[in-house]
Write a protein that holds these residues in place. Structure first.
Motif, PDB file in Angstrom:
ATOM      1  N   TYR A  44      -7.241  13.288 -11.350  1.00 10.38           N
ATOM      2  CA  TYR A  44      -8.693  13.460 -11.514  1.00 10.38           C
ATOM      3  C   TYR A  44      -9.387  12.106 -11.695  1.00 10.38           C
ATOM      4  O   TYR A  44     -10.531  11.936 -11.262  1.00 10.38           O
ATOM      5  CB  TYR A  44      -8.980  14.374 -12.698  1.00 10.38           C
ATOM      6  N   VAL A  45      -8.706  11.163 -12.329  1.00 11.96           N
ATOM      7  CA  VAL A  45      -9.273   9.814 -12.442  1.00 11.96           C
ATOM      8  C   VAL A  45      -9.490   9.219 -11.060  1.00 11.96           C
ATOM      9  O   VAL A  45     -10.562   8.679 -10.754  1.00 11.96           O
ATOM     10  CB  VAL A  45      -8.343   8.898 -13.272  1.00 11.96           C
ATOM     11  N   LEU A  46      -8.482   9.341 -10.194  1.00  6.14           N
ATOM     12  CA  LEU A  46      -8.566   8.745  -8.859  1.00  6.14           C
ATOM     13  C   LEU A  46      -9.615   9.443  -7.999  1.00  6.14           C
ATOM     14  O   LEU A  46     -10.380   8.784  -7.280  1.00  6.14           O
ATOM     15  CB  LEU A  46      -7.199   8.801  -8.181  1.00  6.14           C
ATOM     16  N   VAL A  47      -9.644  10.765  -8.048  1.00  7.57           N
ATOM     17  CA  VAL A  47     -10.632  11.506  -7.264  1.00  7.57           C
ATOM     18  C   VAL A  47     -12.043  11.139  -7.707  1.00  7.57           C
ATOM     19  O   VAL A  47     -12.922  10.835  -6.876  1.00  7.57           O
ATOM     20  CB  VAL A  47     -10.411  13.026  -7.402  1.00  7.57           C
ATOM     21  N   ILE A  89       0.828  -1.204   0.000  1.00 10.60           N
ATOM     22  CA  ILE A  89       0.000   0.000   0.000  1.00 10.60           C
ATOM     23  C   ILE A  89       0.866   1.260   0.000  1.00 10.60           C
ATOM     24  O   ILE A  89       0.489   2.282  -0.573  1.00 10.60           O
ATOM     25  CB  ILE A  89      -0.936  -0.018   1.222  1.00 10.60           C
ATOM     26  N   ILE A  90       2.031   1.183   0.622  1.00 13.68           N
ATOM     27  CA  ILE A  90       2.963   2.305   0.646  1.00 13.68           C
ATOM     28  C   ILE A  90       3.997   2.188  -0.469  1.00 13.68           C
ATOM     29  O   ILE A  90       4.375   3.178  -1.101  1.00 13.68           O
ATOM     30  CB  ILE A  90       3.678   2.392   2.009  1.00 13.68           C
ATOM     31  N   LEU A 101      -3.712   9.828  -2.757  1.00 20.06           N
ATOM     32  CA  LEU A 101      -4.814   9.140  -3.429  1.00 20.06           C
ATOM     33  C   LEU A 101      -4.439   7.700  -3.794  1.00 20.06           C
ATOM     34  O   LEU A 101      -5.292   6.802  -3.734  1.00 20.06           O
ATOM     35  CB  LEU A 101      -5.210   9.907  -4.687  1.00 20.06           C
ATOM     36  N   SER A 102      -3.183   7.472  -4.139  1.00 19.66           N
ATOM     37  CA  SER A 102      -2.745   6.116  -4.485  1.00 19.66           C
ATOM     38  C   SER A 102      -2.766   5.208  -3.262  1.00 19.66           C
ATOM     39  O   SER A 102      -3.128   4.034  -3.359  1.00 19.66           O
ATOM     40  CB  SER A 102      -1.338   6.149  -5.087  1.00 19.66           C
ATOM     41  N   ILE A 103      -2.369   5.732  -2.119  1.00 22.11           N
ATOM     42  CA  ILE A 103      -2.430   4.946  -0.889  1.00 22.11           C
ATOM     43  C   ILE A 103      -3.878   4.524  -0.610  1.00 22.11           C
ATOM     44  O   ILE A 103      -4.156   3.363  -0.291  1.00 22.11           O
ATOM     45  CB  ILE A 103      -1.862   5.748   0.300  1.00 22.11           C
ATOM     46  N   ALA A 104      -4.797   5.471  -0.721  1.00 19.34           N
ATOM     47  CA  ALA A 104      -6.210   5.147  -0.503  1.00 19.34           C
ATOM     48  C   ALA A 104      -6.700   4.129  -1.519  1.00 19.34           C
ATOM     49  O   ALA A 104      -7.458   3.204  -1.184  1.00 19.34           O
ATOM     50  CB  ALA A 104      -7.051   6.420  -0.576  1.00 19.34           C
ATOM     51  N   ILE A 117      -8.265  -3.983  -7.838  1.00 17.01           N
ATOM     52  CA  ILE A 117      -8.424  -3.329  -9.143  1.00 17.01           C
ATOM     53  C   ILE A 117      -7.565  -2.075  -9.261  1.00 17.01           C
ATOM     54  O   ILE A 117      -7.697  -1.330 -10.234  1.00 17.01           O
ATOM     55  CB  ILE A 117      -9.906  -2.969  -9.396  1.00 17.01           C
ATOM     56  N   ALA A 118      -6.680  -1.847  -8.296  1.00 15.67           N
ATOM     57  CA  ALA A 118      -5.920  -0.586  -8.262  1.00 15.67           C
ATOM     58  C   ALA A 118      -5.084  -0.380  -9.516  1.00 15.67           C
ATOM     59  O   ALA A 118      -5.103   0.705 -10.116  1.00 15.67           O
ATOM     60  CB  ALA A 118      -5.035  -0.558  -7.015  1.00 15.67           C
ATOM     61  N   TRP A 119      -4.336  -1.411  -9.915  1.00 15.19           N
ATOM     62  CA  TRP A 119      -3.466  -1.238 -11.082  1.00 15.19           C
ATOM     63  C   TRP A 119      -4.269  -1.063 -12.370  1.00 15.19           C
ATOM     64  O   TRP A 119      -3.838  -0.355 -13.283  1.00 15.19           O
ATOM     65  CB  TRP A 119      -2.519  -2.429 -11.222  1.00 15.19           C
ATOM     66  N   ARG A 120      -5.425  -1.690 -12.439  1.00 11.82           N
ATOM     67  CA  ARG A 120      -6.263  -1.499 -13.637  1.00 11.82           C
ATOM     68  C   ARG A 120      -6.805  -0.077 -13.697  1.00 11.82           C
ATOM     69  O   ARG A 120      -6.858   0.520 -14.779  1.00 11.82           O
ATOM     70  CB  ARG A 120      -7.418  -2.504 -13.630  1.00 11.82           C
TER      71      ARG A 120
END
Length: 258
Positions: A121-124, A13-14, A77-80, A88-91
Motif C-alpha cells: 500500500y505504501v508503494l501504490v 531494477i530486477i 511494484l518494486s520494479i516500477a 529514492i527507492a530504498w528510502r
C-alpha cells in the motif's frame, strides 16, 4: 538533467526486487519447516513487545496464498519503483516499512498483524500521488497504470473483511501519500522546450527566422563565400633505385567576404 538519466534500465531494477522476494520466501520456508512460532513476531498493537513487529512483520505470512498474492504485487511494484524512482527507492521501502508499521501499532486495537501488504500500500499510494504531483507524462502514465491495476485495493483500508489488517493498509496508504509530498522535488522534471525557457527570444531563434511577420515560410539563402584560390605547383623528382616519382602540391586558400 537529461531524461535518459532519470529513466535508465539497469540489472538492479530486477535484482533488488528478486532479493527482497528471496528473503521473504526464505523466512516463510523457515516458518513452515522449522519454527512456526516466529509468526508471533508480528505487530501487536500498543504493546511494547509488539514493536518488534514494525521491522519483522513484512517478512511473515500466514499461508501460501497470503505470501503468493503479496509476492506478485510486491515484485511488480518494486520494479516500477526502482526504474522510475531509483534514487529514492530504498528510502521509500525502508522508511515505508518502519513508518507504516508504527502507524499500524498505534491505530490498531488488537491482533497480530503480519504480511507485506502494508508495504504494498505504501508503494501504490506513493507512485500514484507522486506521478500526479510531478506532472511528468511518464510518471502520470505510471499513476494511471497503478490505479488501474490496484485501484480496487482502496476498499481494504476499511474494516470490510474479517481477519484482514485494514489498519496496516490504511497506514501504508497514509505513508505513501506523505512520502509523495516529502520527496516532491526528487523526481524527473518535465522536459522543457527552448521556447518555454524564460529567457527565450524569438528574434534569436534560427528556425523562426524562416517565417515572416504573417507566418509565411520564407527561404533564407546562406551567405556566399568568396574563394580565392592560389595554386602553387611544386615538382620534385625523387630518385630511388632508378625509379622517379613526381609529386604535385596544391594549396587552396579561402578568404571570407569583406
Amino acid at each position: 538533467m537529461n531524461k535518459t538519466q532519470h529513466f535508465k534500465y539497469s540489472n538492479n531494477i530486477i535484482i533488488y526486487p528478486l532479493v527482497m522476494l528471496f528473503v521473504i520466501w526464505m523466512v516463510f520456508w523457515y516458518q513452515v519447516r522449522i519454527d512456526s512460532s516466529i509468526k508471533a513476531f508480528g505487530i501487536r498493537p500498543q504493546k511494547v513487545e509488539g514493536l518488534i513487529g514494525v521491522f519483522t512483520s513484512p517478512f511473515l505470512h500466514g499461508d501460501i496464498n497470503h505470501i503468493y498474492n503479496n509476492s506478485v504485487s510486491l515484485f511488480l511494484l518494486s520494479i516500477a519503483l526502482f526504474y522510475f524512482y531509483h534514487k529514492i527507492a530504498w528510502r521509500v521501502i525502508g522508511f515505508g516499512i518502519v513508518i507504516s508499521g508504527f502507524l499500524t501499532w498505534l491505530i490498531a486495537s488488537s491482533g497480530n498483524h503480519i504480511g507485506a501488504s502494508g508495504l504494498i500500500y505504501v508503494l501504490v499510494s506513493f507512485m500514484f500521488f507522486k506521478g500526479i504531483f510531478a506532472k511528468h507524462y511518464r510518471l502520470i502514465a505510471l499513476s494511471l497504470v497503478v490505479i488501474f491495476l490496484y485501484g480496487s485495493m482502496i476498499w481494504y483500508v476499511f474494516p470490510i473483511k474479517s481477519g484482514m489488517s485494514w489498519e496496516g493498509h490504511l497506514s501504508g496508504l497514509i505513508t505513501g501519500l506523505v512520502f509523495a509530498l516529502i520527496f516532491r522535488k526528487q523526481v524527473a522534471k518535465p522536459e522543457r522546450y527552448k521556447w518555454e525557457e524564460p529567457d527565450y527570444n524569438e528574434d534569436d531563434d534560427p528556425f523562426m527566422k524562416h517565417f515572416d511577420e504573417n507566418g509565411n515560410f520564407i527561404e533564407i539563402e546562406p551567405e556566399p563565400e568568396i574563394e580565392s584560390e592560389s595554386k602553387i605547383d611544386t615538382h620534385k623528382i625523387i630518385s630511388n633505385n632508378s625509379q622517379e616519382f613526381k609529386i604535385t602540391y596544391t594549396f587552396k586558400k579561402t578568404e571570407p567576404e569583406n
